[in-house]
Design an enzyme around this catalytic site. Structure first.
Site, mmCIF file in Angstrom:
data_model
loop_
_atom_site.group_PDB
_atom_site.id
_atom_site.type_symbol
_atom_site.label_atom_id
_atom_site.label_comp_id
_atom_site.label_asym_id
_atom_site.label_seq_id
_atom_site.Cartn_x
_atom_site.Cartn_y
_atom_site.Cartn_z
ATOM 1 N N CYS A 211 34.767 2.846 70.328
ATOM 2 C CA CYS A 211 35.748 2.459 69.314
ATOM 3 C C CYS A 211 36.099 0.970 69.369
ATOM 4 O O CYS A 211 36.330 0.340 68.333
ATOM 5 C CB CYS A 211 37.001 3.310 69.428
ATOM 6 S SG CYS A 211 37.863 3.198 71.011
ATOM 7 N N ASP B 97 40.664 2.993 61.051
ATOM 8 C CA ASP B 97 40.426 3.812 62.236
ATOM 9 C C ASP B 97 38.925 4.041 62.412
ATOM 10 O O ASP B 97 38.269 4.556 61.505
ATOM 11 C CB ASP B 97 41.143 5.153 62.069
ATOM 12 C CG ASP B 97 41.219 5.957 63.346
ATOM 13 O OD1 ASP B 97 40.461 5.653 64.276
ATOM 14 O OD2 ASP B 97 42.041 6.892 63.412
ATOM 15 N N HIS C 45 37.562 6.144 64.521
ATOM 16 C CA HIS C 45 37.325 7.410 65.205
ATOM 17 C C HIS C 45 36.850 8.514 64.286
ATOM 18 O O HIS C 45 37.266 9.672 64.417
ATOM 19 C CB HIS C 45 38.598 7.848 65.939
ATOM 20 C CG HIS C 45 39.053 6.887 66.979
ATOM 21 N ND1 HIS C 45 40.013 5.926 66.732
ATOM 22 C CD2 HIS C 45 38.681 6.717 68.262
ATOM 23 C CE1 HIS C 45 40.213 5.216 67.828
ATOM 24 N NE2 HIS C 45 39.422 5.678 68.783
#
Length: 462
Positions: A130, A348, A350
């Site tokens: 990430c 994000d 993820h």
């Protein structure tokens, strides 16, 4: 930070009168089926590693990106700030411009099914990559500003839905509708994909996307970043800190043949050494300076963000020279691009999506852009982060230094987040570089570490 646990998310509740309508935060790609991988002749440990990789990818898709309906609310009564721009969400025109601007960020997430990473059998970065992905997004924003015309936004077309602000779709199909550049005049003209790609800006946009492809040949793809991270003692599957990623990005740009007019400078010990930056940027007449991306790794407190720095974080995100902040929570990095009240806006990484074959003509761009803004309380931001800035030329750099220095110079009882020094690092060879500005900078002397050492992810606690 696991975004699904944040108090800023509301599940299935209707919006209050003083909030903007809910914008569903659904992942662009469902985490359902995993792509089949071709087994090698060696059916032993390598096959087990691939199976484990698929399981890890599936688990992280469930943890971070399953199609759980999530909603984020925005206050219509408060201005929204995003990288130097202000949006009044009560105004339909501003609301539209915000949605288009947010959707124009490159969204680089976990991927699965790409060629094996160097020195491993991994074909996904799900669960560990990430920070690399947020680093890619930070660099990508700098490249878009560097290469695209001012005010560029990704071309979008409206869906036939009851509220055309509920969803914006990419202009990426065989028949697309080109929106008017400004205002509320939504009269469009039909363009084929071929004619769309003839537009220089769209061709450049696709070229930038291809540089971040999940392929060993991509200069800023995860394969090359992992390879460059070996000198810092990192390998595929390890967690990369925001400071190490800053140095990896510097090496990637330095080794790229596609960006001869751009350099990356990484601050040391929370100090931007101006002579070193000028030395990197100077070129013989008549070309002038190279453009520069300045990355500043900082640690803003101990286990939690020092409250005195919250105002500074906001001030930096209000600057046009700021290209974003990578941080979040330990081992859960996010890409912050703006704020409203006491909540940060972010993209994000993820979400585990299938790898896109960018060598295919007119490859789909949908998975590289996020249509749904998300937010989290700024107080939950991890103190370890890297802040990015961009300056096109010498004048822009000097102006950037002035406004950033003003933003980070806090009250007398609090030490600045980072400082500017007219000195140069002690381990840099002496050379004569004129001082071209008269700004007064805070200076400090301390022990300096070699920037390429294995300790580059250690921060000066301030």
């Amino acid at each position: 930070m696991d975004p699904t646990t944040s108090s800023t998310y509301v599940y299935g509740r209707s919006a209050a009168n003083d909030h903007l309508e809910d914008w569903d935060l659904l992942p662009s790609v469902s985490a359902g089926s995993l792509s089949q991988e071709v087994c090698s002749e060696d059916q032993g440990t390598e096959e087990k590693s691939k199976f484990k990789s698929r399981l890890v990818s599936a688990w992280n898709s469930v943890k971070y990106g399953w199609s759980l309906k999530q909603k984020s609310k925005f206050n219509k009564s408060s201005p929204l700030f995003m990288l130097g721009k202000t949006y009044n969400l009560k105004d339909d025109g501003d609301k539209e411009r915000f949605r288009r601007s947010f959707a124009s960020f490159l969204w680089l997430t976990y991927r699965r099914g790409f060629p094996q990473l160097p020195g491993s059998s991994l074909t996904t970065d799900s669960g560990w990559g990430c920070v690399l992905r947020t680093g890619q997004m930070l660099l990508a924003q700098g490249l878009l500003i560097h290469l695209m015309p001012p005010g560029w936004t990704w071309s979008l077309r409206y869906c036939a839905v009851k509220d055309d602000l509920d969803l914006l779709q990419p202009a990426d199909s065989a028949e697309c509708e080109w929106m008017a550049e400004e205002g509320r005049n939504r009269r469009g003209r039909k363009l084929s994909v071929g004619s769309l790609l003839d537009r220089p800006t769209e061709g450049t946009h696709r070229r930038v996307v291809s540089w971040f492809a999940d392929h060993p040949a991509a200069p800023f793809g995860i394969h090359n970043l992992v390879e460059l991270g070996k000198s810092s003692g990192k390998k595929a599957g390890d967690w990369y800190g925001p400071s190490i990623v800053a140095h990896i990005l510097k090496k990637a740009v330095m080794s790229s043949v596609d960006l001869p007019n751009l350099v990356v400078y990484v601050a040391q010990d929370c100090t931007v050494y101006l002579q070193d930056v000028r030395r990197l940027c100077e070129r013989p007449h008549p070309h002038g300076w190279k453009s520069v991306i300045v990355l500043v790794p900082v640690r803003l407190g101990g286990q939690e963000l020092n409250p005195s720095y919250i105002a500074c974080v906001k001030k930096l995100l209000m600057l046009q020279s700021c290209i974003g902040i990578i941080g979040g929570k330990p081992k859960h990095s996010l890409f912050f691009v703006g704020f409203q009240d006491d909540h940060l806006l972010y993209l994000d990484p993820h979400y585990c999506q299938p790898t896109v074959n960018i060598r295919k003509d007119n490859f789909a761009l949908e998975s590289f852009h996020c249509k749904y803004p998300r937010k989290m309380a700024i107080s939950r931001m991890d103190p370890s982060c890297t802040i990015g800035f961009y300056a096109e030329g010498q004048n822009e750099f000097e102006c950037m230094c002035a406004v950033v220095n003003e933003a980070v110079s806090t009250s007398a009882e609090t030490y600045p987040m980072f400082i500017f020094s007219e000195e140069k690092r002690r381990d840099v060879e002496e050379e004569s570089i004129p001082r071209t500005n008269s700004i007064t900078y805070i200076q400090r002397n301390n022990e300096l570490n070699d920037e390429d050492s294995n300790s580059v992810d250690e921060f000066v606690l301030i």
